[in-house]
Design an enzyme around this catalytic site. Structure first.
Site, short mmCIF file in Angstrom:
data_model
loop_
_atom_site.label_atom_id
_atom_site.label_comp_id
_atom_site.label_asym_id
_atom_site.label_seq_id
_atom_site.Cartn_x
_atom_site.Cartn_y
_atom_site.Cartn_z
N SER A 5 47.36 35.75 21.85
CA SER A 5 47.60 35.18 20.81
C SER A 5 48.34 35.82 19.71
O SER A 5 48.39 36.97 19.57
CB SER A 5 46.27 34.50 20.33
OG SER A 5 45.54 35.63 19.51
N ALA A 6 48.80 34.89 19.01
CA ALA A 6 49.68 35.59 17.74
C ALA A 6 48.64 36.49 16.82
O ALA A 6 49.34 37.42 16.33
CB ALA A 6 50.48 34.34 17.00
N CYS A 7 47.64 35.99 16.74
CA CYS A 7 46.94 36.68 15.92
C CYS A 7 46.34 37.96 16.45
O CYS A 7 45.70 38.99 16.05
CB CYS A 7 45.60 35.90 15.41
SG CYS A 7 44.34 35.32 16.62
N ALA A 8 46.49 38.30 17.47
CA ALA A 8 46.17 39.60 18.49
C ALA A 8 47.15 40.37 18.61
O ALA A 8 47.33 41.23 19.65
CB ALA A 8 45.18 39.12 19.59
#
Length: 93
Positions: A32-35
């Site tokens: 994901s973008a947050c990771a």
């Protein structure tokens, strides 16, 4: 769940290696973008019970409403061609 995001495992193909093979042609991620900056396996896939080895073979592709079927097919062909090349390389080693 988002209808425009595809999580895809290509058995026997490391996601990072595949990303390196296609980085000049298409873009996808390993999580994901947050990771993005993390190197740990996806916490979502781990929570679903997916083994770490299988997670390392998983890529995440995001589509937009503006993309055409032809663009998606081109991306699929690029990924498939790179995966086959990596598979041949790993068999030769």
């Amino acid at each position: 769940a988002s209808p425009h995001i595809l999580s895809l495992r290509i058995k026997g193909i490391n996601g990072r290696a595949l990303l390196g093979e296609v980085k000049n042609e298409i873009a996808f991620s390993l999580g994901s973008a947050c990771a993005t900056l993390k190197s740990e396996p996806s916490h979502v896939l781990l929570a679903l019970g997916v083994e770490k080895q299988k997670i390392s073979q998983t890529i995440r592709i995001s589509f937009s409403a503006e993309q055409s079927v032809e663009q998606a097919q081109r991306a699929a062909n690029i990924i498939a061609t790179a995966a086959m090349a990596l598979q041949k390389y790993s068999e030769a080693v």
